[in-house]
Design a protein around this motif. Structure first.
Motif, PDB file in Angstrom:
ATOM      1  N   ALA A   1      12.064   6.385  -5.572  1.00 15.04           N
ATOM      2  CA  ALA A   1      11.490   6.698  -4.261  1.00 15.04           C
ATOM      3  C   ALA A   1      10.113   7.350  -4.348  1.00 15.04           C
ATOM      4  O   ALA A   1       9.365   7.377  -3.379  1.00 15.04           O
ATOM      5  CB  ALA A   1      12.445   7.601  -3.488  1.00 15.04           C
ATOM      6  N   SER A   2       9.762   7.863  -5.521  1.00 16.99           N
ATOM      7  CA  SER A   2       8.478   8.556  -5.647  1.00 16.99           C
ATOM      8  C   SER A   2       7.310   7.615  -5.912  1.00 16.99           C
ATOM      9  O   SER A   2       6.163   8.048  -6.013  1.00 16.99           O
ATOM     10  CB  SER A   2       8.558   9.576  -6.791  1.00 16.99           C
ATOM     11  N   PHE A   3       7.599   6.313  -6.020  1.00 17.04           N
ATOM     12  CA  PHE A   3       6.573   5.333  -6.400  1.00 17.04           C
ATOM     13  C   PHE A   3       5.308   5.445  -5.541  1.00 17.04           C
ATOM     14  O   PHE A   3       4.190   5.560  -6.051  1.00 17.04           O
ATOM     15  CB  PHE A   3       7.148   3.911  -6.293  1.00 17.04           C
ATOM     16  N   TYR A   4       5.482   5.420  -4.229  1.00 20.46           N
ATOM     17  CA  TYR A   4       4.329   5.413  -3.306  1.00 20.46           C
ATOM     18  C   TYR A   4       3.478   6.666  -3.480  1.00 20.46           C
ATOM     19  O   TYR A   4       2.255   6.606  -3.547  1.00 20.46           O
ATOM     20  CB  TYR A   4       4.840   5.294  -1.870  1.00 20.46           C
ATOM     21  N   ARG A   5       4.154   7.783  -3.571  1.00 16.69           N
ATOM     22  CA  ARG A   5       3.445   9.060  -3.694  1.00 16.69           C
ATOM     23  C   ARG A   5       2.700   9.139  -5.033  1.00 16.69           C
ATOM     24  O   ARG A   5       1.575   9.616  -5.104  1.00 16.69           O
ATOM     25  CB  ARG A   5       4.464  10.208  -3.574  1.00 16.69           C
ATOM     26  N   LYS A   6       3.337   8.623  -6.064  1.00 18.66           N
ATOM     27  CA  LYS A   6       2.732   8.733  -7.398  1.00 18.66           C
ATOM     28  C   LYS A   6       1.552   7.783  -7.602  1.00 18.66           C
ATOM     29  O   LYS A   6       0.591   8.119  -8.279  1.00 18.66           O
ATOM     30  CB  LYS A   6       3.789   8.480  -8.474  1.00 18.66           C
ATOM     31  N   ILE A   7       1.629   6.589  -7.020  1.00 18.55           N
ATOM     32  CA  ILE A   7       0.544   5.623  -7.234  1.00 18.55           C
ATOM     33  C   ILE A   7      -0.609   5.883  -6.264  1.00 18.55           C
ATOM     34  O   ILE A   7      -1.749   5.477  -6.510  1.00 18.55           O
ATOM     35  CB  ILE A   7       1.058   4.151  -7.134  1.00 18.55           C
ATOM     36  N   GLY A   8      -0.314   6.588  -5.176  1.00 18.15           N
ATOM     37  CA  GLY A   8      -1.296   6.858  -4.120  1.00 18.15           C
ATOM     38  C   GLY A   8      -2.659   7.331  -4.604  1.00 18.15           C
ATOM     39  O   GLY A   8      -3.695   6.775  -4.217  1.00 18.15           O
ATOM     40  N   PRO A   9      -2.719   8.345  -5.466  1.00 18.21           N
ATOM     41  CA  PRO A   9      -4.023   8.875  -5.885  1.00 18.21           C
ATOM     42  C   PRO A   9      -4.918   7.862  -6.595  1.00 18.21           C
ATOM     43  O   PRO A   9      -6.118   8.076  -6.717  1.00 18.21           O
ATOM     44  CB  PRO A   9      -3.641  10.008  -6.849  1.00 18.21           C
ATOM     45  N   TYR A  10      -4.350   6.751  -7.063  1.00 14.92           N
ATOM     46  CA  TYR A  10      -5.137   5.790  -7.843  1.00 14.92           C
ATOM     47  C   TYR A  10      -5.617   4.603  -7.012  1.00 14.92           C
ATOM     48  O   TYR A  10      -6.332   3.747  -7.498  1.00 14.92           O
ATOM     49  CB  TYR A  10      -4.307   5.279  -9.029  1.00 14.92           C
ATOM     50  N   ILE A  11      -5.199   4.546  -5.739  1.00 10.91           N
ATOM     51  CA  ILE A  11      -5.590   3.411  -4.898  1.00 10.91           C
ATOM     52  C   ILE A  11      -6.512   3.909  -3.789  1.00 10.91           C
ATOM     53  O   ILE A  11      -6.109   4.760  -2.984  1.00 10.91           O
ATOM     54  CB  ILE A  11      -4.342   2.693  -4.327  1.00 10.91           C
ATOM     55  N   LYS A  12      -7.725   3.370  -3.780  1.00  8.40           N
ATOM     56  CA  LYS A  12      -8.746   3.893  -2.863  1.00  8.40           C
ATOM     57  C   LYS A  12      -8.709   3.255  -1.482  1.00  8.40           C
ATOM     58  O   LYS A  12      -9.596   3.495  -0.669  1.00  8.40           O
ATOM     59  CB  LYS A  12     -10.128   3.684  -3.489  1.00  8.40           C
ATOM     60  N   PHE A  13      -7.755   2.407  -1.222  1.00  6.73           N
ATOM     61  CA  PHE A  13      -7.673   1.711   0.061  1.00  6.73           C
ATOM     62  C   PHE A  13      -6.363   2.094   0.741  1.00  6.73           C
ATOM     63  O   PHE A  13      -5.438   2.582   0.085  1.00  6.73           O
ATOM     64  CB  PHE A  13      -7.696   0.193  -0.165  1.00  6.73           C
ATOM     65  N   PRO A  14      -6.281   1.843   2.062  1.00  5.88           N
ATOM     66  CA  PRO A  14      -4.967   2.006   2.694  1.00  5.88           C
ATOM     67  C   PRO A  14      -4.000   1.055   1.995  1.00  5.88           C
ATOM     68  O   PRO A  14      -4.395  -0.059   1.642  1.00  5.88           O
ATOM     69  CB  PRO A  14      -5.201   1.542   4.141  1.00  5.88           C
ATOM     70  N   PHE A  15      -2.774   1.456   1.771  1.00  4.86           N
ATOM     71  CA  PHE A  15      -1.848   0.526   1.121  1.00  4.86           C
ATOM     72  C   PHE A  15      -0.414   0.723   1.604  1.00  4.86           C
ATOM     73  O   PHE A  15      -0.047   1.787   2.102  1.00  4.86           O
ATOM     74  CB  PHE A  15      -1.932   0.643  -0.417  1.00  4.86           C
ATOM     75  N   LYS A  16       0.359  -0.357   1.473  1.00  7.72           N
ATOM     76  CA  LYS A  16       1.777  -0.338   1.831  1.00  7.72           C
ATOM     77  C   LYS A  16       2.534  -1.085   0.744  1.00  7.72           C
ATOM     78  O   LYS A  16       1.930  -1.853  -0.007  1.00  7.72           O
ATOM     79  CB  LYS A  16       1.997  -1.054   3.175  1.00  7.72           C
ATOM     80  N   ILE A  17       3.842  -0.872   0.702  1.00  6.27           N
ATOM     81  CA  ILE A  17       4.628  -1.605  -0.292  1.00  6.27           C
ATOM     82  C   ILE A  17       5.682  -2.469   0.403  1.00  6.27           C
ATOM     83  O   ILE A  17       6.203  -2.108   1.463  1.00  6.27           O
ATOM     84  CB  ILE A  17       5.270  -0.667  -1.349  1.00  6.27           C
ATOM     85  N   TYR A  18       5.930  -3.621  -0.191  1.00  9.32           N
ATOM     86  CA  TYR A  18       6.848  -4.604   0.386  1.00  9.32           C
ATOM     87  C   TYR A  18       7.746  -5.185  -0.698  1.00  9.32           C
ATOM     88  O   TYR A  18       7.367  -5.240  -1.872  1.00  9.32           O
ATOM     89  CB  TYR A  18       6.068  -5.771   1.008  1.00  9.32           C
ATOM     90  N   ASN A  19       8.878  -5.696  -0.266  1.00  8.04           N
ATOM     91  CA  ASN A  19       9.742  -6.452  -1.177  1.00  8.04           C
ATOM     92  C   ASN A  19       9.044  -7.779  -1.514  1.00  8.04           C
ATOM     93  O   ASN A  19       8.507  -8.445  -0.622  1.00  8.04           O
ATOM     94  CB  ASN A  19      11.094  -6.710  -0.496  1.00  8.04           C
ATOM     95  N   ASP A  20       9.077  -8.165  -2.780  1.00  5.76           N
ATOM     96  CA  ASP A  20       8.341  -9.365  -3.198  1.00  5.76           C
ATOM     97  C   ASP A  20       8.840 -10.660  -2.542  1.00  5.76           C
ATOM     98  O   ASP A  20       8.033 -11.495  -2.132  1.00  5.76           O
ATOM     99  CB  ASP A  20       8.351  -9.486  -4.740  1.00  5.76           C
ATOM    100  N   ALA A  21      10.156 -10.816  -2.421  1.00  5.01           N
ATOM    101  CA  ALA A  21      10.682 -12.059  -1.848  1.00  5.01           C
ATOM    102  C   ALA A  21      10.381 -12.140  -0.346  1.00  5.01           C
ATOM    103  O   ALA A  21      10.097 -13.218   0.188  1.00  5.01           O
ATOM    104  CB  ALA A  21      12.181 -12.175  -2.094  1.00  5.01           C
ATOM    105  N   ASN A  22      10.450 -11.002   0.343  1.00  4.95           N
ATOM    106  CA  ASN A  22      10.092 -10.999   1.764  1.00  4.95           C
ATOM    107  C   ASN A  22       8.649 -11.441   1.951  1.00  4.95           C
ATOM    108  O   ASN A  22       8.326 -12.221   2.852  1.00  4.95           O
ATOM    109  CB  ASN A  22      10.254  -9.588   2.364  1.00  4.95           C
TER     110      ASN A  22
END
Ligand SMILES: [Zn+2]
Length: 373
Positions: free
Chosen positions: A169-190
């Motif tokens: 569950a911490s993925f979004y929070r942890k990767i956040g500092p390295y991405i300079k754009f607004p971002f969201k995460i999605y299931n790959d098959a969806n």
């Protein structure tokens, strides 16, 4: 463009004008006024505001049918971009699409997933380098969609289940500092299903089965992705097809995934799907037998999907494009299982032969933006 969700724009007329220009590709002010039943001054006012925002421009004139020649109005397709990033266990794919949904640039690199700062930093550096290499104006990037082999909560931030990649569950929070754009995460098959829906104009409702290193899927009903109470709708890979059968990576026995993931095939061809299908084409006895068993198991899953949803079924994922050459064989195996039909013409091959997840992810950003124009 297909209407995926309701228009949320504060200004419905402005949005309608933009959509019309987008759909027609080239149109005159007079035609816009006629089609939307608006006055010419009203249309002029909105055209000016769309032009000020860099979304449309003028390009020459239409052939005159008498009187003054009408100016051609068209969308600026490269006014904005969206970036899709598909994260798998061993690779990272990047796809940049423009407002038309066309792929402008793509790249795939080997990068083994790790749930740590070193990996997240590498993802950030890869994005920055990709944008810089292709000289994309950062201000024109609407956002980044990260697609993962994981279940994502509806907040598009929280990973609720991940086994294929080791994250939490911490993925979004942890990767956040390295991405300079607004971002969201999605299931790959969806995301892949969303991309396929976008290009299959003739399909309104479809079940998409993703046959990759894991088996997933998605169900789109009348243009809306149905994700279920827990965002787990379409997890076709964990339907049981063989009671007490092979062990799935999820720990249960007899799941579709254990019989229909890409690994079942490429394990017989040095880890290469293209080698596997080459061997099948060359009538290699072992691969032919494995493929025949694979299709038999896949037919069980597909027939179940048809019974549940009674709609078109699109086969995608890594294996999907290779199945294009075997559609008649697949239909011949699936059709006899059906109680009500004697053909299986509802089975469709995927149209994306590569990076459907990354493209679909980027398209989420694009459609959201288009609805707010
Ligand atoms: Zn399973």
């Amino acid at each position: 463009m297909r209407e995926i969700f309701n228009i949320n724009s504060n200004n419905r007329i402005r949005n309608q004008i933009f959509r019309l220009i987008f759909d027609k590709k080239q149109i005159s002010k007079q035609e816009i006024a006629a089609q939307l039943n608006l006055s010419l001054p009203t249309v002029s006012q909105y055209l000016q505001s769309l032009k000020d925002d860099g979304l449309i421009d003028y390009s020459g004139t239409f052939e005159s049918t008498g009187g003054r020649k009408a100016k051609i109005i068209q969308c600026v397709e490269n006014a904005f971009f969206a970036l899709g990033l598909d994260i798998t266990r061993n690779h990272l794919s990047l796809v940049l699409i423009n407002m038309r949904g066309n792929i402008c640039f793509s790249n795939r690199i080997k990068l083994t997933f790790q749930n740590n700062a070193e990996y997240f930093s590498a993802v950030g550096v890869t994005i920055d380098r990709f944008i810089a290499d292709h000289q994309i104006d950062c201000n024109k990037v609407l956002g980044v969609s990260l697609t993962l082999p994981a279940i994502i909560a509806s907040d598009r931030k929280t990973v609720t289940y991940a086994t294929v990649i080791d994250t939490d569950a911490s993925f979004y929070r942890k990767i956040g500092p390295y991405i300079k754009f607004p971002f969201k995460i999605y299931n790959d098959a969806n995301a892949a299903a969303f991309a396929e829906y976008w290009v299959h104009n003739e399909i309104e409702t479809m079940a998409y089965i993703s046959l990759s290193n894991s088996v997933g899927g998605s169900f789109i009903l009348d243009g809306r992705q149905y994700t279920g109470y827990n965002e787990r709708a379409g997890e076709f890979g964990h339907m049981t097809i063989i009671p007490e059968g092979e062990t799935c990576y999820c720990g249960k026995k007899g799941c579709v995934d254990a019989y229909c993931c890409a690994k079942v095939l490429y394990d017989h061809a040095d880890g290469s799907l293209s080698n596997f299908f080459e061997a099948v084409k060359n009538k290699d006895p072992e691969c032919t037998k494995v493929f025949s068993e694979y299709l038999n198991h896949l037919s069980l899953a597909i027939n179940s999907l048809r019974m549940i949803f009674d709609c078109d079924i699109v086969m995608g994922g890594y294996v999907g494009p290779y199945l294009l050459d075997y559609m008649d064989d697949i239909k011949a195996i699936v059709a006899p299982r059906n109680t009500f039909e004697n053909n299986a013409d509802y089975i469709k091959p995927c149209k994306f032969t590569f990076e459907a997840s990354a493209v679909g992810g980027a398209m989420y950003y694009l459609t959201e933006f288009m609805h707010h124009i």
